[in-house]
Design a protein around this motif. Structure first.
Motif, PDB file in Angstrom:
ATOM      1  N   GLY A 202     -49.244 -11.203  61.437  1.00 10.06           N
ATOM      2  CA  GLY A 202     -47.885 -11.714  61.332  1.00 10.06           C
ATOM      3  C   GLY A 202     -47.232 -11.224  60.057  1.00 10.06           C
ATOM      4  N   ALA A 203     -45.998 -11.635  59.861  1.00 10.59           N
ATOM      5  CA  ALA A 203     -45.249 -11.219  58.682  1.00 10.59           C
ATOM      6  C   ALA A 203     -45.855 -11.860  57.431  1.00 10.59           C
ATOM      7  N   PRO A 204     -45.578 -11.289  56.259  1.00 11.20           N
ATOM      8  CA  PRO A 204     -46.042 -11.921  55.029  1.00 11.20           C
ATOM      9  C   PRO A 204     -45.509 -13.344  54.956  1.00 11.20           C
ATOM     10  N   ASN A 205     -46.346 -14.214  54.423  1.00 16.10           N
ATOM     11  CA  ASN A 205     -45.914 -15.595  54.216  1.00 16.10           C
ATOM     12  C   ASN A 205     -45.708 -16.403  55.500  1.00 16.10           C
ATOM     13  N   ALA A 206     -46.133 -15.873  56.611  1.00 17.87           N
ATOM     14  CA  ALA A 206     -45.964 -16.597  57.867  1.00 17.87           C
ATOM     15  C   ALA A 206     -46.859 -17.832  57.919  1.00 17.87           C
ATOM     16  N   GLY A 207     -47.826 -17.875  57.000  1.00 16.76           N
ATOM     17  CA  GLY A 207     -48.725 -19.030  56.966  1.00 16.76           C
ATOM     18  C   GLY A 207     -50.096 -18.729  57.548  1.00 16.76           C
ATOM     19  N   LYS A 208     -50.474 -17.443  57.571  1.00 16.87           N
ATOM     20  CA  LYS A 208     -51.753 -17.035  58.174  1.00 16.87           C
ATOM     21  C   LYS A 208     -52.944 -17.582  57.401  1.00 16.87           C
ATOM     22  N   SER A 209     -52.922 -17.400  56.081  1.00 20.04           N
ATOM     23  CA  SER A 209     -54.074 -17.842  55.279  1.00 20.04           C
ATOM     24  C   SER A 209     -54.241 -19.351  55.359  1.00 20.04           C
ATOM     25  N   SER A 210     -53.130 -20.076  55.334  1.00 20.21           N
ATOM     26  CA  SER A 210     -53.209 -21.534  55.425  1.00 20.21           C
ATOM     27  C   SER A 210     -53.809 -21.950  56.768  1.00 20.21           C
ATOM     28  N   LEU A 211     -53.446 -21.202  57.796  1.00 19.77           N
ATOM     29  CA  LEU A 211     -53.955 -21.495  59.139  1.00 19.77           C
ATOM     30  C   LEU A 211     -55.473 -21.273  59.186  1.00 19.77           C
TER      31      LEU A 211
ATOM     32  N   ALA B  42     -53.533  -8.695  56.111  1.00 18.02           N
ATOM     33  CA  ALA B  42     -52.334  -8.573  55.279  1.00 18.02           C
ATOM     34  C   ALA B  42     -51.084  -8.748  56.140  1.00 18.02           C
ATOM     35  N   GLY B  43     -50.063  -9.370  55.561  1.00 20.70           N
ATOM     36  CA  GLY B  43     -48.798  -9.539  56.277  1.00 20.70           C
ATOM     37  C   GLY B  43     -48.199  -8.189  56.638  1.00 20.70           C
ATOM     38  N   LEU B  44     -47.628  -8.104  57.832  1.00 18.86           N
ATOM     39  CA  LEU B  44     -47.096  -6.820  58.291  1.00 18.86           C
ATOM     40  C   LEU B  44     -45.632  -6.689  57.915  1.00 18.86           C
TER      41      LEU B  44
ATOM     42  N   THR C 106     -46.288 -21.351  63.283  1.00 16.29           N
ATOM     43  CA  THR C 106     -46.827 -21.985  62.078  1.00 16.29           C
ATOM     44  C   THR C 106     -45.792 -22.959  61.496  1.00 16.29           C
ATOM     45  N   LYS C 107     -46.262 -23.751  60.549  1.00 19.20           N
ATOM     46  CA  LYS C 107     -45.391 -24.690  59.827  1.00 19.20           C
ATOM     47  C   LYS C 107     -44.613 -25.583  60.795  1.00 19.20           C
ATOM     48  N   ALA C 108     -45.296 -25.976  61.860  1.00 19.97           N
ATOM     49  CA  ALA C 108     -44.631 -26.749  62.910  1.00 19.97           C
ATOM     50  C   ALA C 108     -44.092 -28.070  62.375  1.00 19.97           C
ATOM     51  N   ASP C 109     -44.619 -28.513  61.226  1.00 20.21           N
ATOM     52  CA  ASP C 109     -44.105 -29.757  60.624  1.00 20.21           C
ATOM     53  C   ASP C 109     -42.672 -29.590  60.120  1.00 20.21           C
ATOM     54  N   LEU C 110     -42.224 -28.340  59.961  1.00 16.10           N
ATOM     55  CA  LEU C 110     -40.880 -28.091  59.417  1.00 16.10           C
ATOM     56  C   LEU C 110     -39.812 -27.961  60.500  1.00 16.10           C
ATOM     57  N   GLU C 111     -40.237 -27.727  61.729  1.00 13.41           N
ATOM     58  CA  GLU C 111     -39.245 -27.396  62.740  1.00 13.41           C
ATOM     59  C   GLU C 111     -39.133 -28.491  63.803  1.00 13.41           C
TER      60      GLU C 111
ATOM     61  N   ALA D 250     -48.480 -25.051  65.408  1.00 14.68           N
ATOM     62  CA  ALA D 250     -49.561 -25.421  64.502  1.00 14.68           C
ATOM     63  C   ALA D 250     -48.988 -25.713  63.132  1.00 14.68           C
ATOM     64  N   SER D 251     -49.561 -26.723  62.509  1.00 14.44           N
ATOM     65  CA  SER D 251     -49.188 -27.005  61.127  1.00 14.44           C
ATOM     66  C   SER D 251     -50.450 -27.095  60.294  1.00 14.44           C
ATOM     67  N   SER D 252     -50.437 -26.394  59.183  1.00 12.99           N
ATOM     68  CA  SER D 252     -51.603 -26.446  58.303  1.00 12.99           C
ATOM     69  C   SER D 252     -51.508 -27.630  57.368  1.00 12.99           C
ATOM     70  N   LYS D 253     -50.406 -28.354  57.439  1.00 13.52           N
ATOM     71  CA  LYS D 253     -50.180 -29.393  56.438  1.00 13.52           C
ATOM     72  C   LYS D 253     -50.666 -30.777  56.869  1.00 13.52           C
ATOM     73  N   ASP D 254     -50.792 -30.994  58.170  1.00 22.10           N
ATOM     74  CA  ASP D 254     -51.319 -32.304  58.541  1.00 22.10           C
ATOM     75  C   ASP D 254     -52.644 -32.160  59.294  1.00 22.10           C
TER      76      ASP D 254
HETATM   77  N1  LIG Z   1     -44.745 -26.973  55.392  1.00 25.06           N
HETATM   78  C1  LIG Z   1     -45.677 -26.079  55.632  1.00 25.06           C
HETATM   79  N2  LIG Z   1     -45.848 -25.030  54.808  1.00 25.06           N
HETATM   80  C2  LIG Z   1     -46.803 -24.121  55.086  1.00 25.06           C
HETATM   81  C3  LIG Z   1     -47.610 -24.239  56.239  1.00 25.06           C
HETATM   82  N3  LIG Z   1     -48.458 -23.186  56.271  1.00 25.06           N
HETATM   83  C4  LIG Z   1     -48.205 -22.439  55.180  1.00 25.06           C
HETATM   84  N4  LIG Z   1     -47.209 -22.981  54.452  1.00 25.06           N
HETATM   85  C5  LIG Z   1     -46.669 -22.427  53.198  1.00 25.06           C
HETATM   86  O1  LIG Z   1     -46.182 -21.115  53.429  1.00 25.06           O
HETATM   87  C6  LIG Z   1     -46.464 -20.256  52.325  1.00 25.06           C
HETATM   88  C7  LIG Z   1     -47.201 -19.015  52.792  1.00 25.06           C
HETATM   89  O2  LIG Z   1     -48.445 -19.377  53.322  1.00 25.06           O
HETATM   90  P1  LIG Z   1     -49.663 -18.396  53.416  1.00 25.06           P
HETATM   91  O3  LIG Z   1     -50.695 -19.095  54.195  1.00 25.06           O
HETATM   92  O4  LIG Z   1     -50.040 -17.864  52.099  1.00 25.06           O
HETATM   93  O5  LIG Z   1     -49.009 -17.224  54.269  1.00 25.06           O
HETATM   94  P2  LIG Z   1     -49.619 -15.810  54.695  1.00 25.06           P
HETATM   95  O6  LIG Z   1     -49.075 -15.488  56.007  1.00 25.06           O
HETATM   96  O7  LIG Z   1     -51.085 -15.807  54.576  1.00 25.06           O
HETATM   97  O8  LIG Z   1     -49.019 -14.835  53.637  1.00 25.06           O
HETATM   98  P3  LIG Z   1     -49.457 -13.328  53.217  1.00 25.06           P
HETATM   99  O9  LIG Z   1     -50.883 -13.401  52.784  1.00 25.06           O
HETATM  100  O10 LIG Z   1     -48.519 -12.965  52.120  1.00 25.06           O
HETATM  101  O11 LIG Z   1     -49.267 -12.478  54.398  1.00 25.06           O
HETATM  102  C8  LIG Z   1     -47.228 -21.126  51.334  1.00 25.06           C
HETATM  103  O12 LIG Z   1     -46.359 -21.557  50.361  1.00 25.06           O
HETATM  104  C9  LIG Z   1     -47.749 -22.291  52.154  1.00 25.06           C
HETATM  105  O13 LIG Z   1     -47.897 -23.460  51.411  1.00 25.06           O
HETATM  106  C10 LIG Z   1     -47.370 -25.369  57.107  1.00 25.06           C
HETATM  107  O14 LIG Z   1     -48.029 -25.552  58.146  1.00 25.06           O
HETATM  108  N5  LIG Z   1     -46.399 -26.253  56.766  1.00 25.06           N
END
Ligand SMILES: Nc1nc2c(ncn2[C@@H]2O[C@H](COP(=O)(O)OP(=O)(O)OP(=O)(O)O)[C@@H](O)[C@H]2O)c(=O)[nH]1
Ligand SMILES: Nc1nc2c(c(=O)[nH]1)N(C=O)[C@@H](CNc1ccc(C(=O)N[C@@H](CCC(=O)O)C(=O)O)cc1)CN2
Length: 449
Positions: free
Chosen positions: A223-232, A272-274, A332-337, A353-357
């Protein structure tokens, strides 16, 4: 005279008990010197271990003796079960080193001696290696079966059938001039060869599952950078039931987590984010991410709530991705939408999916478990488990195909193709020239095995 080898077989010290294994012609001499008396075959004996020179007591240990050829290696074997203290183990290994023609074993060398002595075939050796490497129940089951000889037996049976077919053909052309030998013998053989070919093809198709089970189903997060992959990844792996081991990939940008999903092995890969990257390092990271995507059994395409459009602009899935690789969209970040209307495309599964709850990844976790079960389908019949097997099975099929279809050629030549096909199967079990392969296979073993 052949060297006698020894090694700590029981894993890292300190431990409650340590097992030191010795195999080779000097075993009797070594054991009688260390503890005076040699135990009866297959029996243990509680003995004081003494330094062969100073006669100082090193430990009180259980000593077990197998008289060759009735041992794991086929040679005389002794096991010293001593206390697992660092200094105890060091002292015992040190006294073993003092005997002539005694040296530490190489990785897998005990097993190699068992193989060289004809006690195990190569598929059994590989099964044993897989058993030691197994991380989940289904992997353990497959490895135990292979170690027990089920796969080797299948290939040996096929090989025997081929050898028999060839003998029939040769007998047939020896008598070809005589009138009363019916030509139908050969026809029967070629029909049998065709049947065997179909069996091997079927085995190859089903064996995809065997290879996946051995190495784990590859699920790649993209997925794109910051899409929340690592948190997932962390959220899925962080569940107590899931995590087995965590290791950095070959690059610092690819992270692998080995999951045990109710007994099924899944390797979850974070990439890595695409996007259209400027830097060389990031470009390389993206290249590797795309490479992993191409090899995946399943891609999880991570999309954040307002990111759906931007992914198209910044970089999507690799263009040359096989259409056979399923792609699931994970929001991702389903808690936000607020949940969007159902995706009508129907081409992908759409999972919020939400990585936060705590329950945020439950649906994804369950879908992955189902996917792993379906992809692996543990079978009762033995399956090929390595690309090495697949390689020789394909060679075998090529030769078999030649033999079956070449009805314009003399029977001698077709019989020769049958021999080649039989040899290809012999290479899998190690009955036919595999010398250069052995080093590769045994290199991956533990010391002491
Ligand atoms: N509210 C919320 N924020 C999230 C969630 N998952 C990730 N984030 C936030 O999104 C940002 C990016 O998350 P990462 O998991 O680092 O994203 P990534 O896709 O791995 O990013 P890259 O490694 O740069 O490609 C962080 O600030 C997280 O805290 C979620 O489920 N809910
Ligand atoms: N202490 C110990 N535990 C162990 C092993 C071992 O070598 N030592 N094994 C090793 O990997 C596995 C068990 N497998 C084994 C397989 C064959 C023989 C063996 O000596 N076979 C002989 C004698 C059989 C008999 O007792 O009659 C044979 O087959 O001739 C030993 C262990 C797992 N546990």
């Amino acid at each position: 005279m052949k060297e006698t080898i020894y090694a700590l077989s029981s894993g890292s010290v300190p431990s409650g008990v340590a097992v030191i294994r010795i195999s080779g012609p000097a075993v009797r001499k070594v054991v009688s010197s260390l503890c005076r008396k040699i135990p009866t075959h297959r029996q243990t004996q509680l003995s004081k271990l003494r330094d062969p020179q100073t006669r100082e007591v090193l430990d009180e240990a259980l000593v077990l003796y197998f008289q060759g050829p009735n041992s794991f290696t086929g040679e005389d074997v002794a096991e010293i079960h001593c206390h697992g203290g660092r200094a105890v183990v060091a002292a015992v290994l040190n006294s073993l080193a003092q005997f002539e023609a005694c040296r530490p074993a190489e990785p897998g060398e005990f097993t190699r001696r068992a193989f060289d002595g004809g006690r195990m075939d190569l598929t059994e050796v590989e099964g044993l290696a897989d058993l030691i490497a197994s991380e989940t129940e289904s992997q353990r089951r497959q490895a135990v079966r292979q170690m027990g000889g089920a796969l080797g037996k299948l290939y040996d049976d096929w090989r025997k059938r081929l050898i028999h077919m060839r003998a029939m053909i040769e007998a047939d052309f020896d008598f070809a001039d005589e009138e009363d030998v019916p030509g139908s013998v050969a026809d029967k053989v070629w029909a049998e060869a065709g049947e065997l070919k179909a069996e091997i093809e079927d085995h190859l198709v089903r064996s995809k599952s065997g290879e996946r089970l051995r190495s784990g189903v590859q699920v790649v997060l993209m997925g794109a950078p910051n899409a929340g992959k690592s948190s997932l990844l962390n959220a899925i792996a962080g569940r107590d039931v899931a995590i087995v081991t965590e290791e950095a990939g070959t690059t610092r940008d690819v992270i692998e987590v080995h999951l045990d999903l109710v007994g099924y092995p899944v390797t979850l890969v974070d990439t890595a984010g695409l996007r259209k990257a400027e830097g060389v390092v990031e470009q390389e990271g993206i290249r590797r991410a795309e490479q992993r995507g191409r090899e995946a059994d399943l891609i999880l395409w991570a999309v954040e709530p307002d990111g759906i459009e931007s992914t198209d602009k910044d970089g999507g899935l690799p263009a040359d991705l096989s259409t056979e690789v399923p792609v699931w969209t994970v929001r991702t970040k389903a808690d936000l939408e607020t949940p969007p209307k159902q995706d009508s495309s129907g081409t992908t599964i759409d999972i919020p999916a939400s990585s936060k709850d705590r329950n945020g990844v439950r649906a994804l976790f369950e879908a992955l478990t189902c996917f792993a079960k379906e992809t692996i389908s543990v079978s009762e019949v033995p399956l090929a488990t390595r690309s090495r097997h697949r390689h020789y099975l394909n060679d075998c099929l090529t030769n078999l195909e030649k033999a079956v279809t070449a009805d314009h050629l003399p029977a001698e030549l077709r019989a020769e193709d049958l021999r080649r096909a039989a040899d290809d199967l012999g290479r899998i079990t190690g009955r036919i020239d595999v010398e250069d392969l052995l080093d590769v296979i045994f290199r991956d073993f533990c010391i002491g095995k």
